[in-house]
Scaffold this motif. Structure first.
Motif, PDB file in Angstrom:
ATOM      1  N   ALA A  64       0.829  -1.212   0.000  1.00  0.00           N
ATOM      2  CA  ALA A  64       0.000   0.000   0.000  1.00  0.00           C
ATOM      3  C   ALA A  64       0.861   1.258   0.000  1.00  0.00           C
ATOM      4  N   LEU A  65       1.908   1.269   0.813  1.00  0.00           N
ATOM      5  CA  LEU A  65       2.767   2.451   0.894  1.00  0.00           C
ATOM      6  C   LEU A  65       3.523   2.657  -0.411  1.00  0.00           C
ATOM      7  N   ASP A  66       3.991   1.575  -1.008  1.00  0.00           N
ATOM      8  CA  ASP A  66       4.709   1.687  -2.275  1.00  0.00           C
ATOM      9  C   ASP A  66       3.778   2.106  -3.413  1.00  0.00           C
ATOM     10  N   THR A  67       2.486   1.772  -3.301  1.00  0.00           N
ATOM     11  CA  THR A  67       1.518   2.158  -4.332  1.00  0.00           C
ATOM     12  C   THR A  67       1.139   3.624  -4.226  1.00  0.00           C
ATOM     13  N   GLY A  68       1.387   4.230  -3.057  1.00  0.00           N
ATOM     14  CA  GLY A  68       1.124   5.658  -2.932  1.00  0.00           C
ATOM     15  C   GLY A  68       0.333   6.087  -1.721  1.00  0.00           C
ATOM     16  N   ALA A  69       0.051   5.149  -0.798  1.00  0.00           N
ATOM     17  CA  ALA A  69      -0.636   5.550   0.434  1.00  0.00           C
ATOM     18  C   ALA A  69       0.282   6.435   1.274  1.00  0.00           C
ATOM     19  N   ASN A  70      -0.302   7.420   1.923  1.00  0.00           N
ATOM     20  CA  ASN A  70       0.484   8.292   2.799  1.00  0.00           C
ATOM     21  C   ASN A  70       0.712   7.687   4.166  1.00  0.00           C
ATOM     22  N   ASP A  71      -0.189   6.803   4.577  1.00  0.00           N
ATOM     23  CA  ASP A  71      -0.081   6.218   5.910  1.00  0.00           C
ATOM     24  C   ASP A  71      -0.922   4.950   5.953  1.00  0.00           C
ATOM     25  N   TYR A  72      -0.731   4.161   7.028  1.00  0.00           N
ATOM     26  CA  TYR A  72      -1.417   2.874   7.151  1.00  0.00           C
ATOM     27  C   TYR A  72      -1.707   2.628   8.627  1.00  0.00           C
ATOM     28  N   LEU A  73      -2.964   2.476   8.964  1.00  0.00           N
ATOM     29  CA  LEU A  73      -3.360   2.165  10.337  1.00  0.00           C
ATOM     30  C   LEU A  73      -4.135   0.852  10.341  1.00  0.00           C
ATOM     31  N   CYS A  74      -3.776  -0.014  11.262  1.00  0.00           N
ATOM     32  CA  CYS A  74      -4.449  -1.308  11.359  1.00  0.00           C
ATOM     33  C   CYS A  74      -5.655  -1.210  12.285  1.00  0.00           C
ATOM     34  N   LYS A  75      -6.743  -1.866  11.905  1.00  0.00           N
ATOM     35  CA  LYS A  75      -7.920  -1.965  12.759  1.00  0.00           C
ATOM     36  C   LYS A  75      -7.689  -3.056  13.810  1.00  0.00           C
ATOM     37  N   PRO A  76      -8.144  -2.851  15.045  1.00  0.00           N
ATOM     38  CA  PRO A  76      -8.778  -1.635  15.554  1.00  0.00           C
ATOM     39  C   PRO A  76      -7.739  -0.542  15.795  1.00  0.00           C
ATOM     40  N   PHE A  77      -8.132   0.690  15.598  1.00  0.00           N
ATOM     41  CA  PHE A  77      -7.231   1.828  15.755  1.00  0.00           C
ATOM     42  C   PHE A  77      -7.763   2.745  16.851  1.00  0.00           C
ATOM     43  N   ARG A  78      -6.878   3.580  17.357  1.00  0.00           N
ATOM     44  CA  ARG A  78      -7.272   4.568  18.361  1.00  0.00           C
ATOM     45  C   ARG A  78      -7.658   5.860  17.656  1.00  0.00           C
ATOM     46  N   SER A  79      -8.789   6.406  18.045  1.00  0.00           N
ATOM     47  CA  SER A  79      -9.293   7.609  17.381  1.00  0.00           C
ATOM     48  C   SER A  79      -8.298   8.757  17.463  1.00  0.00           C
ATOM     49  N   GLY A  80      -7.654   8.911  18.615  1.00  0.00           N
ATOM     50  CA  GLY A  80      -6.692   9.998  18.786  1.00  0.00           C
ATOM     51  C   GLY A  80      -5.534   9.889  17.825  1.00  0.00           C
ATOM     52  N   GLU A  81      -5.028   8.669  17.630  1.00  0.00           N
ATOM     53  CA  GLU A  81      -3.916   8.468  16.706  1.00  0.00           C
ATOM     54  C   GLU A  81      -4.352   8.736  15.271  1.00  0.00           C
ATOM     55  N   LEU A  82      -5.540   8.271  14.913  1.00  0.00           N
ATOM     56  CA  LEU A  82      -6.047   8.518  13.568  1.00  0.00           C
ATOM     57  C   LEU A  82      -6.165  10.017  13.307  1.00  0.00           C
ATOM     58  N   LEU A  83      -6.740  10.756  14.240  1.00  0.00           N
ATOM     59  CA  LEU A  83      -6.911  12.194  14.060  1.00  0.00           C
ATOM     60  C   LEU A  83      -5.567  12.901  13.924  1.00  0.00           C
ATOM     61  N   ALA A  84      -4.578  12.461  14.699  1.00  0.00           N
ATOM     62  CA  ALA A  84      -3.248  13.067  14.622  1.00  0.00           C
ATOM     63  C   ALA A  84      -2.635  12.839  13.240  1.00  0.00           C
ATOM     64  N   ARG A  85      -2.803  11.629  12.723  1.00  0.00           N
ATOM     65  CA  ARG A  85      -2.229  11.325  11.409  1.00  0.00           C
ATOM     66  C   ARG A  85      -2.976  12.054  10.295  1.00  0.00           C
ATOM     67  N   ILE A  86      -4.275  12.229  10.458  1.00  0.00           N
ATOM     68  CA  ILE A  86      -5.052  13.008   9.494  1.00  0.00           C
ATOM     69  C   ILE A  86      -4.572  14.452   9.482  1.00  0.00           C
ATOM     70  N   ARG A  87      -4.402  15.039  10.662  1.00  0.00           N
ATOM     71  CA  ARG A  87      -3.950  16.434  10.744  1.00  0.00           C
ATOM     72  C   ARG A  87      -2.583  16.607  10.098  1.00  0.00           C
ATOM     73  N   THR A  88      -1.674  15.660  10.358  1.00  0.00           N
ATOM     74  CA  THR A  88      -0.341  15.742   9.762  1.00  0.00           C
ATOM     75  C   THR A  88      -0.413  15.656   8.244  1.00  0.00           C
ATOM     76  N   ALA A  89      -1.193  14.702   7.733  1.00  0.00           N
ATOM     77  CA  ALA A  89      -1.312  14.531   6.283  1.00  0.00           C
ATOM     78  C   ALA A  89      -1.923  15.768   5.625  1.00  0.00           C
ATOM     79  N   LEU A  90      -2.949  16.342   6.246  1.00  0.00           N
ATOM     80  CA  LEU A  90      -3.578  17.535   5.689  1.00  0.00           C
ATOM     81  C   LEU A  90      -2.643  18.734   5.745  1.00  0.00           C
ATOM     82  N   ARG A  91      -1.926  18.857   6.846  1.00  0.00           N
ATOM     83  CA  ARG A  91      -0.986  19.969   6.982  1.00  0.00           C
ATOM     84  C   ARG A  91       0.096  19.895   5.906  1.00  0.00           C
TER      85      ARG A  91
END
Length: 227
Positions: free
Chosen positions: A92-119
């Motif tokens: 996935a990362l080599d195909t072009g994904a910016n990040d990869y989170l495995c389920k189940p995930f923590r909402s706080g970590e997901l939000l942090a990674r979203i903010r970083t990617a958007l920034r």
């Protein structure tokens, strides 16, 4: 309120609902798709600011969806999947994904990674001066300095550090780093990478044994975190 629009492509109703509630409560606008084809159509008709993509979709494999998206879509894509093998993550990362989170995930970590990617996606040109803790990396002058003066870097150490800084928050696979820094003929030489990461940590980390900036993604690669 965030004006960012996030498209969730996931076939599990419970996950879609959870993400919708979590994201909207944090100010994001949310679009939902239950299949790969629906997600591709929604992305094409109204391109979002970021896509959360599941790999195990019922119609089109998520890797194929990602590949089609990367034919034209340049904004961040974060994978959310129960498929947590090294092979799936690296693919996935080599195909072009910016990040990869495995389920189940923590909402706080997901939000942090979203903010970083958007920034990062909102910064078409990074300032040449980047803070790494108490150190400053001058990308224009190719110099790393700190309170005690210049920190000497070899040309390879600089290339590796600058590549990671330019991709702050993104997981860079072993293969990608080796190809970009050493060349296509070195993609299997992971020992080179380990040696240079160790050397860099001694120069940029307050405690190299417990890094806070240059982080390992086990079996996959590395990411740098600057905040």
């Amino acid at each position: 309120m965030n004006e960012a629009v996030i498209l969730v492509i996931d076939d599990e109703p419970g996950i879609r609902k959870l993400l919708e509630i979590t994201l909207e409560s944090n100010g994001f606008r949310v679009e939902l798709a239950a299949t790969g084809k629906e997600g591709l159509l929604r992305a094409a008709n109204h391109p979002p600011d970021l896509i959360l993509l599941d790999i195990g979709l019922p119609d089109v494999n998520g890797h194929e969806v990602l590949q089609q998206l990367r034919g034209w879509y340049t904004k961040p894509v974060i994978i959310l999947s129960v498929q947590n093998t090294e092979q799936d993550i690296v693919k996935a990362l080599d195909t072009g994904a910016n990040d990869y989170l495995c389920k189940p995930f923590r909402s706080g970590e997901l939000l942090a990674r979203i903010r970083t990617a958007l920034r990062n996606s909102a910064e078409p040109q990074r300032t040449p001066l980047v803070q790494i803790g108490a150190l400053t990396l001058d990308l224009a002058a190719r110099v790393l300095s700190g309170p005690e003066g210049t920190v000497k870097l070899t040309s390879t150490e600089y290339e590796l550090l600058s590549l990671m800084v330019k991709n702050e928050g993104r997981v860079l696979t072993h293969t990608y780093l080796l190809q970009q820094v050493w060349g296509p003929g070195y993609t299997e030489q992971t020992q080179y990478l380990r040696v240079f990461v160790t050397q860099l940590r001694k120069k940029i980390e307050p405690d190299p044994a417990h890094p806070k900036f240059l982080l390992t993604e086990s079996g996959v690669g590395y990411r740098i975190r600057l905040d």
